[in-house]
Design an enzyme around this catalytic site. Sequence first.
Site, PDB file in Angstrom:
ATOM      1  N   ASP A  55      73.005  49.916  53.253  1.00  0.00           N
ATOM      2  CA  ASP A  55      71.617  49.144  53.181  1.00  0.00           C
ATOM      3  C   ASP A  55      71.532  48.640  51.759  1.00  0.00           C
ATOM      4  O   ASP A  55      72.356  48.552  51.131  1.00  0.00           O
ATOM      5  CB  ASP A  55      70.782  50.501  53.141  1.00  0.00           C
ATOM      6  CG  ASP A  55      70.501  50.970  54.387  1.00  0.00           C
ATOM      7  OD1 ASP A  55      71.388  50.864  55.271  1.00  0.00           O
ATOM      8  OD2 ASP A  55      69.712  51.993  54.644  1.00  0.00           O
ATOM      9  N   HIS A 199      74.999  52.415  50.594  1.00  0.00           N
ATOM     10  CA  HIS A 199      74.253  51.212  49.875  1.00  0.00           C
ATOM     11  C   HIS A 199      75.238  50.246  49.467  1.00  0.00           C
ATOM     12  O   HIS A 199      76.234  50.449  48.841  1.00  0.00           O
ATOM     13  CB  HIS A 199      73.066  51.712  49.016  1.00  0.00           C
ATOM     14  CG  HIS A 199      72.128  52.572  49.724  1.00  0.00           C
ATOM     15  ND1 HIS A 199      72.464  54.113  50.012  1.00  0.00           N
ATOM     16  CD2 HIS A 199      70.823  52.249  50.125  1.00  0.00           C
ATOM     17  CE1 HIS A 199      71.278  54.480  50.537  1.00  0.00           C
ATOM     18  NE2 HIS A 199      70.459  53.714  50.405  1.00  0.00           N
TER      19      HIS A 199
END
Length: 242
Positions: A55, A199
């Site tokens: 992400d 991430h």
Amino acid sequence: MISLAPSRRARLAAAALGTAVAVSAATGFTAAPSTASPKPAPHRCAAGFVGLTYDDGPTTGFTENLLSTLQKNGLQATLFNIGENAQTNSSLVRAEKKAEMPIGNHSWTHPHLPQMTHDEMLSELQRTQDALKRITGRAPKLFRPPFGETNETLRAVEKQLGLTEVLWDVDTQDWNGATTEQIVQRASTLQDGQVILMHDGYPTTIEAIPAIAANLRSRGMCAGEISPTTGRAGPPDRSVSP
């Protein structure tokens, strides 16, 4: 009966083999192959597929390394991009596409969407859809709600835009200071069809990739794609899994 010494038998057998090869070359005749079938090797993805997700990108100074490391280790991952990041770093989005990584929608500004009105939610998702389509030529089919926060209003907006909501089964906690070893350990718990949260932007997350790839291989698992129909991981459309 005359008994031949072992060495004599070996020489005669070799001579016979040489004659057979010569006859084969001269006549074009080839002896029928052995009917014994070799034992098939276990399928490398026999234990199933998992969905690796990253992400918050694209991020200057990190996304390039993330893509390179994923490719070097034969892994495919879904990258959930923040719209304003994508607009600022369009060249990195194009690099994601070139690397054949599926690209998903992660809202425009990464807000707490359930605190917003329907129209505000729609703007966050629509702007990101438009930006990513403008850069890649293709609108995303997958959506990751920031913080994993969702509600019925948001799901209605997702449906309106043709998006499938994707949460996760395993949180590596890379955003919370997890070490590389902790990220690898958490990834090692993935089972068939499950999705893991990571991430773009943390060095420890990138450092964990080789060990994650090795662990998946050791368990007969592959990194696959997330289905827009089910939101679960399955076989990739483009085989870049380990």
